[in-house]
Design an enzyme around this catalytic site. Structure first.
Site, PDB file in Angstrom:
ATOM      1  CG  MET A   1      -1.490   0.873   1.698  1.00  0.00           C
ATOM      2  SD  MET A   1      -1.971   1.368   3.308  1.00  0.00           S
ATOM      3  CE  MET A   1      -1.081   1.657   4.149  1.00  0.00           C
ATOM      4  N   PRO A   2       1.011   1.498  -1.235  1.00  0.00           N
ATOM      5  CG  PRO A   2       1.573   2.100  -3.625  1.00  0.00           C
ATOM      6  CD  PRO A   2       0.596   1.455  -2.213  1.00  0.00           C
ATOM      7  CE1 TYR A   3      -1.125   8.007   5.343  1.00  0.00           C
ATOM      8  CE2 TYR A   3       1.031   8.115   5.476  1.00  0.00           C
ATOM      9  CZ  TYR A   3       0.406   8.516   6.115  1.00  0.00           C
ATOM     10  OH  TYR A   3       0.116   9.597   6.198  1.00  0.00           O
TER      11      TYR A   3
END
Length: 63
Positions: free
Chosen positions: A1-3
């Site tokens: 999950m890119p944050y």
């Protein structure tokens, strides 16, 4: 999950933030094989009085 957390000076409109969020998400999808629904973008608006560059506040305190 890119944050992706973006700290920036306050003042951008919701439309500007929405455009940035779309562009950042598109870049992750195109260049990092991320699924669109997994990309999170968070904006943290910082007041000029709380931001300093080279040791100087951007908004000088009243004397």
């Amino acid at each position: 999950m890119p944050y992706v957390k973006i700290d920036m000076l306050e003042g951008r409109t919701p439309d500007q933030k929405a455009a940035l969020a779309r562009a950042i998400t598109d870049a992750f999808v195109e260049h990092a094989a991320a699924k669109r629904e997994s990309v999170w973008v968070v904006f943290d608006d910082v007041a000029r009085k709380d931001w300093a560059i080279a040791g100087e506040l951007l908004e000088k305190p009243a004397k």
